[in-house]
Design a protein around this motif. Structure first.
Motif, PDB file in Angstrom:
ATOM      1  N   PRO A   1       0.810  -1.223   0.000  1.00 15.79           N
ATOM      2  CA  PRO A   1       0.000   0.000   0.000  1.00 15.79           C
ATOM      3  C   PRO A   1       0.842   1.271   0.000  1.00 15.79           C
ATOM      4  N   PHE A   2       2.000   1.244   0.650  1.00 22.99           N
ATOM      5  CA  PHE A   2       2.857   2.434   0.680  1.00 22.99           C
ATOM      6  C   PHE A   2       3.420   2.731  -0.709  1.00 22.99           C
ATOM      7  N   ILE A   3       3.725   1.686  -1.453  1.00 23.68           N
ATOM      8  CA  ILE A   3       4.208   1.865  -2.815  1.00 23.68           C
ATOM      9  C   ILE A   3       3.095   2.431  -3.690  1.00 23.68           C
ATOM     10  N   ALA A   4       1.883   1.875  -3.546  1.00 25.30           N
ATOM     11  CA  ALA A   4       0.754   2.337  -4.351  1.00 25.30           C
ATOM     12  C   ALA A   4       0.443   3.806  -4.072  1.00 25.30           C
ATOM     13  N   ILE A   5       0.436   4.178  -2.793  1.00 22.70           N
ATOM     14  CA  ILE A   5       0.154   5.574  -2.431  1.00 22.70           C
ATOM     15  C   ILE A   5       1.255   6.500  -2.931  1.00 22.70           C
ATOM     16  N   SER A   6       2.509   6.074  -2.794  1.00 20.73           N
ATOM     17  CA  SER A   6       3.624   6.921  -3.234  1.00 20.73           C
ATOM     18  C   SER A   6       3.587   7.148  -4.744  1.00 20.73           C
ATOM     19  N   LYS A   7       3.171   6.123  -5.485  1.00 16.33           N
ATOM     20  CA  LYS A   7       3.067   6.274  -6.933  1.00 16.33           C
ATOM     21  C   LYS A   7       1.939   7.226  -7.294  1.00 16.33           C
ATOM     22  N   THR A   8       0.822   7.085  -6.587  1.00 12.63           N
ATOM     23  CA  THR A   8      -0.324   7.957  -6.844  1.00 12.63           C
ATOM     24  C   THR A   8       0.000   9.410  -6.520  1.00 12.63           C
ATOM     25  N   GLU A   9       0.689   9.613  -5.390  1.00  9.89           N
ATOM     26  CA  GLU A   9       1.025  10.965  -4.945  1.00  9.89           C
ATOM     27  C   GLU A   9       2.329  11.478  -5.542  1.00  9.89           C
ATOM     28  N   ARG A  10       3.023  10.609  -6.271  1.00  7.88           N
ATOM     29  CA  ARG A  10       4.311  10.956  -6.902  1.00  7.88           C
ATOM     30  C   ARG A  10       5.335  11.437  -5.876  1.00  7.88           C
ATOM     31  N   TRP A  11       5.417  10.684  -4.798  1.00  7.98           N
ATOM     32  CA  TRP A  11       6.392  10.992  -3.766  1.00  7.98           C
ATOM     33  C   TRP A  11       7.783  10.530  -4.177  1.00  7.98           C
ATOM     34  N   PRO A  12       8.823  11.254  -3.790  1.00 13.67           N
ATOM     35  CA  PRO A  12      10.190  10.756  -3.966  1.00 13.67           C
ATOM     36  C   PRO A  12      10.442   9.616  -2.989  1.00 13.67           C
ATOM     37  N   LEU A  13      11.501   8.870  -3.218  1.00 18.83           N
ATOM     38  CA  LEU A  13      11.796   7.723  -2.364  1.00 18.83           C
ATOM     39  C   LEU A  13      11.955   8.129  -0.900  1.00 18.83           C
ATOM     40  N   GLY A  14      12.610   9.254  -0.646  1.00 19.01           N
ATOM     41  CA  GLY A  14      12.844   9.695   0.726  1.00 19.01           C
ATOM     42  C   GLY A  14      11.549   9.884   1.494  1.00 19.01           C
ATOM     43  N   ARG A  15      10.570  10.534   0.863  1.00 24.32           N
ATOM     44  CA  ARG A  15       9.288  10.762   1.542  1.00 24.32           C
ATOM     45  C   ARG A  15       8.551   9.434   1.735  1.00 24.32           C
ATOM     46  N   THR A  16       8.613   8.574   0.740  1.00 20.66           N
ATOM     47  CA  THR A  16       7.949   7.273   0.845  1.00 20.66           C
ATOM     48  C   THR A  16       8.506   6.467   2.010  1.00 20.66           C
ATOM     49  N   LEU A  17       9.831   6.469   2.149  1.00 25.79           N
ATOM     50  CA  LEU A  17      10.458   5.724   3.241  1.00 25.79           C
ATOM     51  C   LEU A  17      10.162   6.361   4.598  1.00 25.79           C
ATOM     52  N   THR A  18      10.082   7.689   4.623  1.00 27.98           N
ATOM     53  CA  THR A  18       9.751   8.376   5.875  1.00 27.98           C
ATOM     54  C   THR A  18       8.355   7.996   6.344  1.00 27.98           C
ATOM     55  N   VAL A  19       7.400   8.029   5.421  1.00 24.64           N
ATOM     56  CA  VAL A  19       6.022   7.664   5.757  1.00 24.64           C
ATOM     57  C   VAL A  19       5.946   6.200   6.183  1.00 24.64           C
ATOM     58  N   THR A  20       6.652   5.333   5.450  1.00 23.73           N
ATOM     59  CA  THR A  20       6.667   3.909   5.794  1.00 23.73           C
ATOM     60  C   THR A  20       7.241   3.688   7.184  1.00 23.73           C
ATOM     61  N   ALA A  21       8.341   4.388   7.483  1.00 28.43           N
ATOM     62  CA  ALA A  21       8.986   4.232   8.789  1.00 28.43           C
ATOM     63  C   ALA A  21       8.081   4.703   9.919  1.00 28.43           C
ATOM     64  N   LEU A  22       7.429   5.847   9.745  1.00 23.52           N
ATOM     65  CA  LEU A  22       6.567   6.383  10.808  1.00 23.52           C
ATOM     66  C   LEU A  22       5.331   5.511  11.008  1.00 23.52           C
ATOM     67  N   ALA A  23       4.707   5.102   9.904  1.00 28.53           N
ATOM     68  CA  ALA A  23       3.530   4.240  10.010  1.00 28.53           C
ATOM     69  C   ALA A  23       3.919   2.869  10.562  1.00 28.53           C
ATOM     70  N   GLY A  24       5.067   2.357  10.105  1.00 31.09           N
ATOM     71  CA  GLY A  24       5.544   1.073  10.608  1.00 31.09           C
ATOM     72  C   GLY A  24       5.859   1.141  12.090  1.00 31.09           C
ATOM     73  N   LEU A  25       6.434   2.256  12.517  1.00 28.17           N
ATOM     74  CA  LEU A  25       6.747   2.439  13.935  1.00 28.17           C
ATOM     75  C   LEU A  25       5.462   2.484  14.770  1.00 28.17           C
ATOM     76  N   ALA A  26       4.430   3.142  14.249  1.00 31.00           N
ATOM     77  CA  ALA A  26       3.144   3.170  14.953  1.00 31.00           C
ATOM     78  C   ALA A  26       2.593   1.750  15.097  1.00 31.00           C
ATOM     79  N   HIS A  27       2.774   0.964  14.051  1.00 28.33           N
ATOM     80  CA  HIS A  27       2.290  -0.419  14.054  1.00 28.33           C
ATOM     81  C   HIS A  27       3.058  -1.281  15.058  1.00 28.33           C
ATOM     82  N   THR A  28       4.382  -1.200  15.025  1.00 27.10           N
ATOM     83  CA  THR A  28       5.178  -2.019  15.947  1.00 27.10           C
ATOM     84  C   THR A  28       5.029  -1.536  17.388  1.00 27.10           C
ATOM     85  N   LEU A  29       4.798  -0.231  17.567  1.00 26.83           N
ATOM     86  CA  LEU A  29       4.614   0.307  18.917  1.00 26.83           C
ATOM     87  C   LEU A  29       3.359  -0.262  19.559  1.00 26.83           C
TER      88      LEU A  29
END
Length: 207
Positions: free
Chosen positions: A24-52
Motif C-alpha cells: 500500500p505504501f508503494i501504491a500511495i507513493s506512486k499515486t502521490e508521486r512521492w520521492p523515495l525519501g518521503r515514501t520511506l519516511t512515511v513507511t517508517a513512521l507508520a511502521g513504527l506506529a504499528h510495531t509500537l
C-alpha cells in the motif's frame, strides 16, 4: 530461550514480507508521486506506529507470563505450542474461508488527501492494527524475565521496520511489477503454516 528468539525472528521476517505491510505504501507513493525519501519516511513512521502498538500489547501479555514465571517449563512445553497451534489453525481457517484480514491500509481510501492527512491516517490505521501472532513469544519471554521480553521487543521492532523499508525500496525500483496478488491471497495460509511449524519447533526444542 533459543526457541523464543528463533520464533520471534521468523515471525518478524514473515510479518515484514507480507504485502499488506509494504505494497500500500508503494501504491500511495506512486499515486502521490512521492520521492523515495518521503515514501520511506512515511513507511517508517507508520511502521513504527504499528510495531509500537503491537509491542505495548505484547508487554501487557508479557506481564502475564512474568506473573506465572515459576511455571515456565509447563508454559513453554504446553501453553505456548498450544497458542501457536490455535493461531495457526485460525489463519488456515481464514484462508479456506477466503477472508482477507491483516489489511492495515487500503490505498483507495487515501485518495485525495493532503500529505499531513495521509501521514496521520496511515499511522493511525497501522497503530490500530497490532499483530497478535508475536504475542505468544511475548508471553513466553515474560515468563523468563525482562531481559528476554526486551530481546523479543527489539527483534520484532528492528526486523519488522527494516523489512518494511527494504520491501518498499525494492518496490519503488521495480518489484511492484511482480504480481503480489498470490501472496496477498495466500497470506493466511503462509502465516498459518508458519505458526504451526513454530509450534512443532517449540515442542521439539523443549524436548
Amino acid at each position: 530461550m533459543i526457541q523464543i528468539l528463533i520464533g520471534s525472528l521468523v515471525l518478524s521476517v514473515l510479518h515484514a514480507l507480507i504485502p499488506s505491510h509494504w505494497l500500500p505504501f508503494i501504491a500511495i507513493s506512486k499515486t502521490e508521486r512521492w520521492p523515495l525519501g518521503r515514501t520511506l519516511t512515511v513507511t517508517a513512521l507508520a511502521g513504527l506506529a504499528h510495531t509500537l502498538s503491537t509491542t505495548l500489547l505484547g508487554m501487557i501479555v508479557g506481564l502475564a507470563g512474568y506473573e506465572i514465571s515459576e511455571s515456565y517449563h509447563e508454559l513453554a512445553e504446553t501453553v505456548i505450542p498450544a497458542v501457536l497451534l490455535m493461531l495457526g489453525l485460525y489463519y488456515l481457517m481464514q484462508h479456506f474461508r477466503h477472508a482477507h484480514a491483516h489489511t492495515h491500509v487500503e490505498p483507495r481510501d487515501m485518495a485525495g488527501r493532503s500529505y499531513g492527512a495521509l501521514l496521520l491516517s496511515l499511522c493511525l490505521a497501522m497503530f490500530l492494527s497490532p499483530c497478535i501472532e508475536i504475542n505468544a513469544f511475548f508471553l513466553s519471554a515474560g515468563a523468563i524475565g525482562w531481559q528476554a521480553l526486551t530481546l523479543v521487543a527489539v527483534i520484532y521492532n528492528v526486523v519488522t521496520l527494516a523489512g518494511m523499508l527494504c520491501m518498499v525500496t525494492l518496490g519503488v525500483y521495480g518489484l511492484q511489477r511482480v504480481n503480489a496478488h498470490w501472496f496477498e491471497h495466500h497470506e493466511h495460509l503462509i502465516t498459518g503454516l508458519t505458526l504451526i511449524g513454530l509450534a512443532v519447533l517449540n515442542l521439539f526444542l523443549e524436548h
